[in-house]
Motif scaffolding. Structure first.
Motif, short mmCIF file in Angstrom:
data_model
loop_
_atom_site.label_atom_id
_atom_site.label_comp_id
_atom_site.label_asym_id
_atom_site.label_seq_id
_atom_site.Cartn_x
_atom_site.Cartn_y
_atom_site.Cartn_z
N GLY A 289 32.91 -10.24 16.71
CA GLY A 289 31.97 -10.30 15.61
C GLY A 289 32.33 -11.27 14.51
O GLY A 289 31.76 -11.21 13.42
N THR A 290 33.26 -12.20 14.78
CA THR A 290 33.70 -13.12 13.73
C THR A 290 33.15 -14.53 13.87
O THR A 290 33.12 -15.27 12.90
N ASP A 291 32.73 -14.91 15.08
CA ASP A 291 32.25 -16.27 15.28
C ASP A 291 31.20 -16.29 16.39
O ASP A 291 30.97 -15.30 17.08
N ARG A 292 30.60 -17.44 16.59
CA ARG A 292 29.51 -17.60 17.53
C ARG A 292 29.93 -17.28 18.96
O ARG A 292 31.00 -17.68 19.42
N ALA A 293 29.09 -16.54 19.67
CA ALA A 293 29.28 -16.34 21.11
C ALA A 293 29.14 -17.68 21.82
O ALA A 293 28.34 -18.54 21.40
N TRP A 294 29.86 -17.89 22.89
CA TRP A 294 29.92 -19.19 23.56
C TRP A 294 28.56 -19.71 24.00
O TRP A 294 28.32 -20.91 24.07
N PHE A 295 27.65 -18.80 24.29
CA PHE A 295 26.34 -19.19 24.82
C PHE A 295 25.28 -19.38 23.75
O PHE A 295 24.22 -19.94 24.01
N SER A 296 25.52 -18.92 22.55
CA SER A 296 24.46 -18.83 21.54
C SER A 296 24.08 -20.19 20.96
O SER A 296 24.93 -21.03 20.67
N ASN A 297 22.80 -20.38 20.76
CA ASN A 297 22.34 -21.53 20.00
C ASN A 297 22.71 -21.37 18.53
O ASN A 297 23.05 -20.27 18.06
N TYR A 298 22.62 -22.46 17.79
CA TYR A 298 22.99 -22.47 16.38
C TYR A 298 22.22 -23.61 15.72
O TYR A 298 21.56 -24.40 16.39
N GLY A 299 22.28 -23.70 14.40
CA GLY A 299 21.63 -24.82 13.72
C GLY A 299 21.04 -24.43 12.39
O GLY A 299 21.05 -23.26 11.98
N TRP A 300 20.47 -25.42 11.72
CA TRP A 300 19.86 -25.23 10.41
C TRP A 300 18.73 -24.21 10.43
O TRP A 300 18.41 -23.58 9.42
N SER A 376 24.76 -10.74 -1.07
CA SER A 376 25.54 -9.54 -0.76
C SER A 376 26.04 -9.48 0.67
O SER A 376 26.61 -8.47 1.08
N HIS A 377 25.81 -10.54 1.45
CA HIS A 377 26.26 -10.55 2.83
C HIS A 377 26.95 -11.88 3.14
O HIS A 377 26.59 -12.92 2.61
N ARG A 378 27.91 -11.81 4.04
CA ARG A 378 28.62 -13.00 4.48
C ARG A 378 27.69 -13.88 5.30
O ARG A 378 26.82 -13.39 6.02
N ALA A 379 27.86 -15.18 5.21
CA ALA A 379 27.08 -16.13 6.00
C ALA A 379 28.03 -17.09 6.71
O ALA A 379 29.14 -17.37 6.23
N LEU A 380 27.58 -17.58 7.86
CA LEU A 380 28.36 -18.53 8.64
C LEU A 380 27.55 -19.82 8.80
O LEU A 380 26.33 -19.76 8.98
N PRO A 381 28.19 -20.97 8.74
CA PRO A 381 27.46 -22.23 8.90
C PRO A 381 26.69 -22.28 10.22
O PRO A 381 27.24 -21.95 11.28
N ASP A 382 25.43 -22.66 10.16
CA ASP A 382 24.55 -22.81 11.33
C ASP A 382 24.28 -21.50 12.06
O ASP A 382 23.68 -21.50 13.14
N LEU A 383 24.72 -20.35 11.50
CA LEU A 383 24.46 -19.06 12.12
C LEU A 383 23.74 -18.11 11.17
O LEU A 383 23.30 -17.04 11.58
#
Length: 394
Positions: A289-300, A376-383
């Protein structure tokens, strides 16, 4: 990693009217051959422009489906691009009929297959201040102990029942049980929600844009929904949103929250309808639950993320032909499974929104703002915003 090309060949063999298009190198899409979707108000103009190739028309839910004569071999994508940018015709709302896929998908095949799992405790229905409805556009629903006695399940029509083995090979279709699995994820986060199923893809995980538009129109006709879950989608031929899909989503109104999967192609290419501005696009996080799953798309264009790897949920009952070994039967399912994909991160987010709306007695739009509040929530770049889903750890 699965053999993508082999799976694509099987898909094309099963759907004889499907064709791969690649107007831009390396950016493939799938469409229905010789089909053109046009907004009803633009249909007369479009029919006049394509009259030399026109074969038949069908009007439904504000969309006209134009079929072109196969011998003419019209490049539908080129036709749409030309009509969309050409002087006085640029205002026409039209699109090829893109194929959509359930996600788990890695281009033409699953990024992951379901695996039998031990039974999970049924979701506990806490007190709710109001009733919340979640429309689930997917493979349908199979009976399951978690909800088979619920009144909303009894109201479901027979035509939304899951089809588990459509090709009669005694094995589960590639994405059979997809809708039943998603229903379980939703209920784990929103136990009091009323689910309304609409079958828009088959057990092989394939449907088309027109199927989704029709289903969204049915949602509106039946009084709407608080939340719509779309664990399906596609790449478009020009990486732009289909105006027909955008109009169908907008017709739901501002009180309806639409949540869609970001797709499993492992890149940043926009995936639709998740990339629409009015839709919450959901990426998948890995096991920890800390970073992108290998298969997942991402982006703006991605708005939120949630765990999407090795998720456990409700599933179908089915015993396939493979023999068991050392007391383990790899294709005997007894109502529960684990599965991976942005498909299953999506109902976690949709469920959190629906659950909060029910518990607090607020509109779904307000619940979505609170669940996705960046302050109030953490955000991740492109996710996007990380949505807390504590029950996924069970």
């Amino acid at each position: 990693m699965f053999d993508q090309e082999a799976r694509l060949e099987r898909l094309l063999a099963r759907h004889s009217d499907a064709v791969v298009v690649e107007p831009m190198p390396g950016r493939r899409a799938l469409i229905r051959r010789d089909q053109l979707l046009v907004a009803e108000r633009d249909a007369p103009a479009a029919q006049e422009l394509v009259r030399r190739w026109h074969d038949s028309s069908h009007d439904e839910h504000g969309v006209t489906s134009l079929r072109l004569r196969a011998p003419a071999k019209v490049d539908v994508c080129e036709l749409v691009a030309g009509l969309g940018r050409d002087g006085r015709h640029r205002r026409l709302s039209l699109s090829p009929n893109h194929l959509v896929h359930g996600q788990p998908m890695w281009w033409s095949g699953p990024a992951d297959l379901p695996r039998p799992a031990k039974p999970l405790p049924a979701p506990h229905a806490a007190a709710a201040r109001r009733e919340v409805t979640v429309a689930v556009l997917d493979t349908g629903l199979s009976p399951h102990p978690w909800y088979e006695d619920a009144d909303w399940f009894a109201e479901q029509r027979a035509e939304v029942a899951e089809i588990l083995d459509s090709d009669l090979d005694f094995e589960l279709d590639a994405q059979a049980g997809h809708g039943t699995f998603i229903a379980g994820v939703l209920l784990r986060h929103a136990p009091t929600a009323r689910l309304c199923a609409h079958r828009v893809i088959g057990g092989d995980g394939v449907g088309d844009e027109l199927d989704i538009i029709r289903a969204l129109a049915r949602v509106v006709a039946r009084g709407g929904a608080d939340v719509v879950n779309l664990s399906i989608g596609c790449h478009t031929f020009d990486d732009r949103p289909s105006p027909l899909m955008a109009r169908a989503v907008a017709a739901l109104g501002r009180r309806t929250v639409v949540v869609a999967c970001a797709g499993n192609t492992g890149g940043d290419r926009p995936f639709w309808p998740a990339a629409l501005k009015q839709v919450i696009g959901v990426a998948a996080l890995g096991r920890d639950g800390t970073d992108r799953a290998w298969f997942s798309n991402y982006g703006w264009w991605v708005d939120a993320c949630a765990p999407g790897e090795d998720i456990a949920s409700s599933y179908v009952y089915f015993d396939g032909p493979r023999p068991g070994m050392r007391g383990v039967d790899p294709d005997e399912f007894r109502g529960f499974a684990t599965w991976s994909g942005t498909s299953f991160a999506t109902p976690a987010v949709a469920g959190r929104i629906a659950g909060l709306a029910a518990a607090e007695g607020i509109e779904a739009a307000e619940a979505a703002d609170r669940v996705l509040a960046p302050s109030s929530h953490r955000a991740l770049p492109d996710l996007g915003v990380v949505v807390d889903t504590p029950c996924e750890a069970t």
